[in-house]
Structure formats: structure tokens, C-alpha cells
Motif scaffolding. Structure first.
Motif, mmCIF file in Angstrom:
data_model
loop_
_atom_site.group_PDB
_atom_site.id
_atom_site.type_symbol
_atom_site.label_atom_id
_atom_site.label_comp_id
_atom_site.label_asym_id
_atom_site.label_seq_id
_atom_site.Cartn_x
_atom_site.Cartn_y
_atom_site.Cartn_z
ATOM 1 N N LYS A 89 7.615 -19.357 32.803
ATOM 2 C CA LYS A 89 9.208 -18.231 32.397
ATOM 3 C C LYS A 89 10.275 -18.641 31.368
ATOM 4 O O LYS A 89 11.256 -18.539 30.253
ATOM 5 N N SER A 90 10.257 -20.120 32.123
ATOM 6 C CA SER A 90 11.601 -20.814 31.272
ATOM 7 C C SER A 90 10.811 -20.692 29.451
ATOM 8 O O SER A 90 12.070 -20.879 28.738
ATOM 9 N N ILE A 91 9.675 -20.948 29.131
ATOM 10 C CA ILE A 91 9.241 -21.738 27.646
ATOM 11 C C ILE A 91 8.915 -20.334 26.489
ATOM 12 O O ILE A 91 9.838 -19.854 25.679
ATOM 13 N N VAL A 92 9.330 -18.705 28.062
ATOM 14 C CA VAL A 92 9.082 -17.471 26.997
ATOM 15 C C VAL A 92 10.916 -17.425 26.933
ATOM 16 O O VAL A 92 10.908 -16.639 27.040
ATOM 17 N N GLN A 93 11.500 -18.041 27.606
ATOM 18 C CA GLN A 93 13.073 -17.261 27.625
ATOM 19 C C GLN A 93 13.241 -18.697 26.248
ATOM 20 O O GLN A 93 14.158 -17.490 25.640
ATOM 21 N N ILE A 109 0.161 -21.069 21.557
ATOM 22 C CA ILE A 109 0.186 -20.595 20.502
ATOM 23 C C ILE A 109 -0.734 -19.125 20.920
ATOM 24 O O ILE A 109 0.210 -17.938 20.221
ATOM 25 N N GLU A 110 -1.288 -18.938 22.165
ATOM 26 C CA GLU A 110 -1.651 -17.622 22.339
ATOM 27 C C GLU A 110 -0.310 -17.298 24.009
ATOM 28 O O GLU A 110 -0.060 -15.756 23.456
ATOM 29 N N LEU A 111 0.106 -18.132 24.206
ATOM 30 C CA LEU A 111 1.967 -17.355 24.672
ATOM 31 C C LEU A 111 2.497 -16.716 23.751
ATOM 32 O O LEU A 111 2.864 -15.799 24.318
ATOM 33 N N GLU A 112 2.907 -17.377 22.608
ATOM 34 C CA GLU A 112 3.209 -16.646 21.917
ATOM 35 C C GLU A 112 3.043 -15.576 21.002
ATOM 36 O O GLU A 112 3.567 -14.816 20.271
ATOM 37 N N THR A 113 1.495 -15.202 20.796
ATOM 38 C CA THR A 113 1.466 -14.169 20.307
ATOM 39 C C THR A 113 1.456 -13.466 21.428
ATOM 40 O O THR A 113 2.171 -12.087 20.528
ATOM 41 N N GLN A 114 1.361 -13.088 22.580
ATOM 42 C CA GLN A 114 2.161 -12.000 23.796
ATOM 43 C C GLN A 114 3.507 -11.179 23.540
ATOM 44 O O GLN A 114 3.668 -10.682 23.980
ATOM 45 N N ILE A 115 4.190 -12.842 23.590
ATOM 46 C CA ILE A 115 5.468 -12.303 23.357
ATOM 47 C C ILE A 115 5.348 -11.796 22.424
ATOM 48 O O ILE A 115 6.140 -10.398 22.624
#
Length: 196
Positions: free
Chosen positions: A14-18, A181-187
Motif C-alpha cells: 500500500k505504501s508503494i501505491v501511496q 512495472i506491473e504494479l504501476e500499470t495497475q495503478i
């Protein structure tokens, strides 16, 4: 203004998304940060916490409340956890509402709240976003990044409502089992869909 509640179980990412959202210029407030400030600076809160843990070693060498020490106690004692939340959470909600008022001209604002569903705070938001990661991955992160022994890592994970239950409650889900990269795409995809 779209009010978004961001949540995720411990070590889900969650902190990375934040951080990613903050870098995009989206105003974000963090409930954990509010709690830390309250326990460091709010005299009334400090006194209530001292009383709650009377007779226990909860202090740092400089006399301040030791959040890590308190964490070790409450994650092994649900009653103490609930009592601590009763002290902090009304003030956290108050501060989040204040944050909304301060940013009323923004298109979108985000509050990062680890216990969003546990505390039934979803009604404060227009949309809720849940960050998920497999339990094995979260355990590994807690043990390697935070140095928790297995027993304490499991206590932390098991103290929260399970991801499976939260999946049914959240409006959007971001999976964080792969790379950045996959996480940022989803965000980015989630940000686009928030308005639909």
C-alpha cells in the motif's frame, strides 16, 4: 472532488501505491502518520495510552511512547488493540475530514487507511481501493524487510480482516505479487476507472 480510500493488509505494498500517487501530485493523507503524530504530540492521547498500558514497558529511552513496543503488545492482545483504536480512530477520522476540507478544490484526494474496513470507515469515501498480495509474499516481506520473527509476522497478518473478505468490500483491487512495472500499470488503470 473524488474521495478515495486506499487500504491494504500489512506488507501488501500500500505504501508503494501511496508514494506513486503522491509523485503524480495527488494529495494523500496517511492514517498511520496521523496516529504517529497523535502518540508523539497530543498530550491527551499520550496520557490515555499510558493509562491503557500501565505497568508495561512501552517507553523509549527519551521517555516518548515506543510504537514498536506497543505494537508487540497489541498484536498479541485483541482487547488492547481495540482499546487503543478507540482512543485514536475518532481523532484520525476528524483529521481526514479536515484534510478533505483543505483540499476541496482538488479533483481527487486519497486517504491511506490500513484499517479502513475494520473500522467501518468506507462511508467516508466515494471509492475504495484495496492493494493485495499473497500471504506468503507478505510474510516474507515482514520477515526480511522489517526483521519480524515468523510468530510476530503471523500475529500482524492475522490481526486484520482477511484479504478475501476485503475483496468483496472494495470497489477496486490492485494486485501486488509481481514487479514494480506491473504494479504501476495497475495503478494507472485503476486511476482511469475511478471516474467510471
Amino acid at each position: 472532488m473524488l474521495k478515495v480510500g486506499l487500504t491494504g493488509n500489512i506488507a501488501s505494498g500500500k505504501s508503494i501505491v501511496q508514494s506513486y500517487l503522491e509523485k503524480k501530485g495527488i494529495p494523500v493523507i496517511d492514517a498511520d502518520w496521523i496516529c504517529h503524530r497523535l502518540m508523539d504530540e497530543n498530550e491527551e492521547v499520550i496520557e490515555k495510552v499510558k493509562k491503557l498500558f500501565e505497568g508495561r514497558d512501552i517507553f523509549l529511552e527519551d521517555g516518548r511512547l515506543g510504537r514498536h513496543k506497543i505494537g508487540l503488545i497489541v498484536f498479541a492482545d485483541p482487547e488492547k488493540m481495540e482499546a487503543l483504536e478507540d482512543i485514536l480512530h475518532p481523532l484520525v477520522e476528524e483529521r481526514i475530514n479536515q484534510f478533505f476540507e483543505e483540499n476541496e478544490d482538488e479533483e481527487i484526494v486519497v486517504a491511506s487507511v490500513p484499517l479502513l474496513f475494520e473500522e467501518n470507515m468506507q462511508n467516508m469515501f466515494d471509492r475504495t481501493v484495496l492493494v493485495c498480495a499473497d500471504k506468503k509474499i507478505r510474510l516474507q516481506r515482514l520477515m526480511t524487510r522489517r526483521g519480524y520473527p515468523l510468530e510476530h509476522a503471523l500475529e500482524r497478518i492475522n490481526a486484520q480482516v482477511s484479504q478475501e473478505e476485503k475483496r468483496n468490500m472494495a470497489d477496486f483491487i490492485i494486485e501486488n505479487n509481481n514487479n514494480l512495472i506491473e504494479l504501476e500499470t495497475q495503478i494507472e488503470k485503476t486511476l482511469e476507472r475511478l471516474w467510471l
